[in-house]
Write an enzyme that holds these catalytic residues in place. Sequence first.
Site, mmCIF file in Angstrom:
data_model
loop_
_atom_site.group_PDB
_atom_site.id
_atom_site.type_symbol
_atom_site.label_atom_id
_atom_site.label_comp_id
_atom_site.label_asym_id
_atom_site.label_seq_id
_atom_site.Cartn_x
_atom_site.Cartn_y
_atom_site.Cartn_z
ATOM 1 N N SER A 21 19.230 44.215 5.298
ATOM 2 C CA SER A 21 19.854 43.420 6.355
ATOM 3 C C SER A 21 18.840 42.918 7.381
ATOM 4 C CB SER A 21 20.897 44.272 7.061
ATOM 5 O OG SER A 21 21.553 43.507 8.043
ATOM 6 N N LYS A 45 22.814 39.615 7.010
ATOM 7 C CA LYS A 45 22.412 39.841 8.399
ATOM 8 C C LYS A 45 23.537 40.499 9.194
ATOM 9 C CE LYS A 45 20.650 36.969 11.920
ATOM 10 N NZ LYS A 45 19.745 38.067 12.299
ATOM 11 N N ASN A 99 26.627 43.736 6.387
ATOM 12 C CA ASN A 99 26.145 44.663 7.420
ATOM 13 C C ASN A 99 27.036 44.484 8.650
ATOM 14 O OD1 ASN A 99 23.868 45.066 9.837
ATOM 15 N ND2 ASN A 99 23.567 46.453 8.118
ATOM 16 N N CYS A 130 21.425 50.452 15.003
ATOM 17 C CA CYS A 130 20.462 49.496 15.504
ATOM 18 C C CYS A 130 19.964 49.900 16.890
ATOM 19 C CB CYS A 130 21.049 48.105 15.573
ATOM 20 S SG CYS A 130 19.803 46.955 16.099
ATOM 21 N N LYS A 165 24.725 53.262 7.450
ATOM 22 C CA LYS A 165 23.263 53.123 7.566
ATOM 23 C C LYS A 165 22.758 53.928 8.759
ATOM 24 C CE LYS A 165 19.535 49.743 7.714
ATOM 25 N NZ LYS A 165 19.210 48.317 7.687
ATOM 26 N N THR A 193 15.215 51.025 11.700
ATOM 27 C CA THR A 193 13.868 51.021 12.286
ATOM 28 C C THR A 193 13.645 52.180 13.256
ATOM 29 O OG1 THR A 193 14.663 49.535 13.993
ATOM 30 C CG2 THR A 193 13.636 48.527 12.082
ATOM 31 N N GLY A 243 12.605 51.490 3.798
ATOM 32 C CA GLY A 243 11.586 51.717 4.814
ATOM 33 C C GLY A 243 10.214 51.454 4.219
ATOM 34 N N GLY A 244 9.714 50.237 4.423
ATOM 35 C CA GLY A 244 8.349 49.928 4.006
ATOM 36 C C GLY A 244 8.157 49.657 2.534
ATOM 37 N N GLY A 265 13.019 45.289 2.953
ATOM 38 C CA GLY A 265 13.225 44.615 4.237
ATOM 39 C C GLY A 265 12.067 43.731 4.646
HETATM 40 C C1 LIG Z 1 13.545 41.188 11.688
HETATM 41 C C2 LIG Z 1 14.421 42.341 11.328
HETATM 42 C C3 LIG Z 1 15.810 42.251 11.496
HETATM 43 C C4 LIG Z 1 16.645 43.314 11.157
HETATM 44 N N1 LIG Z 1 18.003 43.186 11.313
HETATM 45 C C5 LIG Z 1 18.810 44.187 10.910
HETATM 46 C C6 LIG Z 1 20.242 44.052 10.955
HETATM 47 O O1 LIG Z 1 20.771 43.005 11.320
HETATM 48 N N2 LIG Z 1 21.014 45.104 10.574
HETATM 49 C C7 LIG Z 1 20.458 46.274 10.115
HETATM 50 O O2 LIG Z 1 21.203 47.188 9.765
HETATM 51 N N3 LIG Z 1 19.122 46.416 10.025
HETATM 52 C C8 LIG Z 1 18.292 45.415 10.421
HETATM 53 N N4 LIG Z 1 16.928 45.568 10.302
HETATM 54 C C9 LIG Z 1 16.384 46.813 9.736
HETATM 55 C C10 LIG Z 1 16.069 46.664 8.242
HETATM 56 O O3 LIG Z 1 17.224 46.320 7.494
HETATM 57 C C11 LIG Z 1 15.465 47.948 7.683
HETATM 58 O O4 LIG Z 1 16.384 48.998 7.838
HETATM 59 C C12 LIG Z 1 14.165 48.349 8.345
HETATM 60 O O5 LIG Z 1 13.409 47.215 8.690
HETATM 61 C C13 LIG Z 1 13.319 49.292 7.480
HETATM 62 O O6 LIG Z 1 13.012 48.715 6.237
HETATM 63 P P1 LIG Z 1 11.653 47.864 5.935
HETATM 64 O O7 LIG Z 1 10.507 48.734 6.390
HETATM 65 O O8 LIG Z 1 11.668 47.597 4.474
HETATM 66 O O9 LIG Z 1 11.744 46.647 6.768
HETATM 67 C C14 LIG Z 1 16.082 44.516 10.648
HETATM 68 C C15 LIG Z 1 14.693 44.603 10.474
HETATM 69 C C16 LIG Z 1 13.867 43.543 10.797
HETATM 70 C C17 LIG Z 1 12.382 43.665 10.590
#
Ligand SMILES: Cc1cc2nc3c(=O)[nH]c(=O)nc-3n(C[C@H](O)[C@H](O)[C@H](O)COP(=O)(O)O)c2cc1C
Lengths: 303, 278
Positions: A21, A45, A99, A130, A165, A193, A243-244, A265
């Site tokens: 998301s 999103k 989401n 969030c 989540k 995050t 996560g990453g 992500g």
């Molecule tokens: C720019 C951005 C926007 C995000 N928006 C959302 C969101 O709308 N809803 C959500 O549950 N997580 C959101 N996240 C979190 C990601 O879905 C994910 O849980 C987090 O970034 C860890 O994964 P990654 O390291 O692969 O990015 C967002 C992350 C980023 C970087």
Amino acid sequence: MTDLSVDLGFLKLKNPVIAASGTFGYGLELAPHIDLRQLGGIVTKGLYFNPRSGNLPPRLAEASAGLINAIGLPGIGVERFSEEILPQLKGYDTAIIVNVCGESDDEYISVVDFLNQKEGISAYELNISCPNVKKGGLCPALDPQATFSVVSSVKKKSSLPIITKLSPNVTNIEEIALSAQDAGSDGISLVNTFLALAVDVDTRKPKLANLFGGLSGPAIKPLALRMVYQVASRVKIPVIGLGGISSGQDALEFLIAGAKAVEVGTANLVDPEATLKVIQELQEYCQKKGIAKIEKIVGTLKC
Amino acid sequence: MLPKDGLSGIFVREISQDMIKDSQALITEKESWKEYYLLSLKSPGIAQQAKPGQFIMVRIDPQPYPLLRRPFSIHSKDEENIEIFFQKTGSGTALLAQKEINDSLDILGPLGKGYKVDPGFKGKTVIMVGGGRGIAPLYFLAQELATLGAEVKIFYGAKSLSDLCLKDKFERNDFKLFYSTEDGSLGFKGLVSDFLAEKLPSLAPEFMYSCGPEAMMEKIAQIAMEKEIPAEFSLESIMGCGFGICWSCVRRIRQEGQETWLKICEEGPVFSKEQIIW
Ligand SMILES: Cc1cc2nc3c(=O)[nH]c(=O)nc-3n(C[C@H](O)[C@H](O)[C@H](O)COP(=O)(O)O)c2cc1C
Ligand SMILES: Cc1cc2nc3c(=O)[nH]c(=O)nc-3n(C[C@H](O)[C@H](O)[C@H](O)COP(=O)(O)OP(=O)(O)OC[C@H]3O[C@@H](n4cnc5c(N)ncnc54)[C@H](O)[C@@H]3O)c2cc1C
Ligand code: FES
């Protein structure tokens, strides 16, 4: 060919790779560039009931092998989502997971209530974690009771499976995961995050207008992996790990640690084809190792 | 939280068909001056589509550091190559500066909407004002407009003569150049915007374009407002993706009389003087 499909019990995916998301728009944006049908699924999103514009800029700062964002969940709201996005997304044969966000339990319920009657959604992912959105400084994901409350009230209203989540910003992630399970959640995804800060040394100001943001990307992978392992070892419901992740190898680490599926992500921002690359590398790995069914390696960490 | 108004600015668009990911863009030429660098990248697909004012996102290294791509304007193009002109300002550009001929880069582009290139400018005067590294997109724009038959006058300002590194390159073309330096080492001594204000009455431009530091562009926008000359400016913003999915790059923009938050990468980076809120 290895069978990459995975069965979450409440949802079958053609492969374990889902777009996370907030890093893949509403899914449609990338349709001219990647074949969405190849994905295991797409988490759209974050969606509140009403349209929102998000936080003040600057909304993003780079960190070592990561990024800190305080986008603030801007979005188009449920009405425009179901009119402009859903009917088109339906055409792609991939799992669409919405989401769901809310400033209160009631708002989560109203989003789900509204979307229940729409076609084309496979499951809801409850974004109770969030760190950007201030609700008296707290979000439900930080507290087992608050988690139980929002998950159980949404579950009562929902006609679709629910994935909760989780936020990593807690001392005892297992406790929160068990709360979500007790409240009737069908699955769990983690992590969102990590709460973070970036400082500009010249101005001595925070780099983000919002002060704090959420850290994501390769920097958080070992932390996320540890938490996925802890949760997957404790709960009975399926776990989706993230996560990453940006390679097949990253994805495998999560699967071995106990995740039934993974989400990609931040990697999408750097490479719009990241999800396809992860799928291809998973396929290659399994073929090389003679693994006939990818589900076989889920939770096989030898300790 | 942002004000609740202006929500109409939340567009959901398909990412432009023009965007290409070229993971093997070969560096075919490199030049450098002090902290400025010019790289020529062989990328026929992107070169074919590129329009002045558009940009590319450069992945500086396949390793996750720096993680995010960096945005750079397309400085020029021919059939097969595009050029970028950049200043070393931080860790990413410092690493990019170390790349050499025959290294290859992973690039995405062309991105964004460019400057207005109107065949109606034939025989008319157009003015471009570039400050420091902001001169980058104006070379490509000047070439396109000159090809259309416009009279191109370029105000090129910098701190000192040694920062006017593209001087010779511009002079090889049929553009009229006006230099300004803050230390007076070449041309007008002072700010390029003051120089423009002084010269403007005798030039009577049909259109003005600018790219450079915000403070400079704001002054130029004021001049354009006073003299009622249509003008376009290229804005910068921190960009997580450059192609419209992360929503990190928003800025408040006036559109059809209403203020709204727009993604700079998708709806910009070029906006008219009426649209920009300084
Ligand atoms: C720019 C951005 C926007 C995000 N928006 C959302 C969101 O709308 N809803 C959500 O549950 N997580 C959101 N996240 C979190 C990601 O879905 C994910 O849980 C987090 O970034 C860890 O994964 P990654 O390291 O692969 O990015 C967002 C992350 C980023 C970087
Ligand atoms: C559309 C557009 C076109 C650009 N064209 C050019 C060009 O042609 N030549 C040139 O020299 N520079 C250009 N820039 C600015 C250039 O992108 C930054 O100087 C560069 O990203 C700095 O990276 P760094 O790692 O060296 O700096 P760091 O400060 O280490 O970067 C940290 C983060 O902040 C971002 N960032 C820092 N400064 C800027 C900035 N001014 N604008 C946007 N993001 C920034 C980086 O991309 C990175 O994500 C452009 C910016 C935009 C938005
Ligand atoms: S930079 Fe990601 S949306 Fe503009």
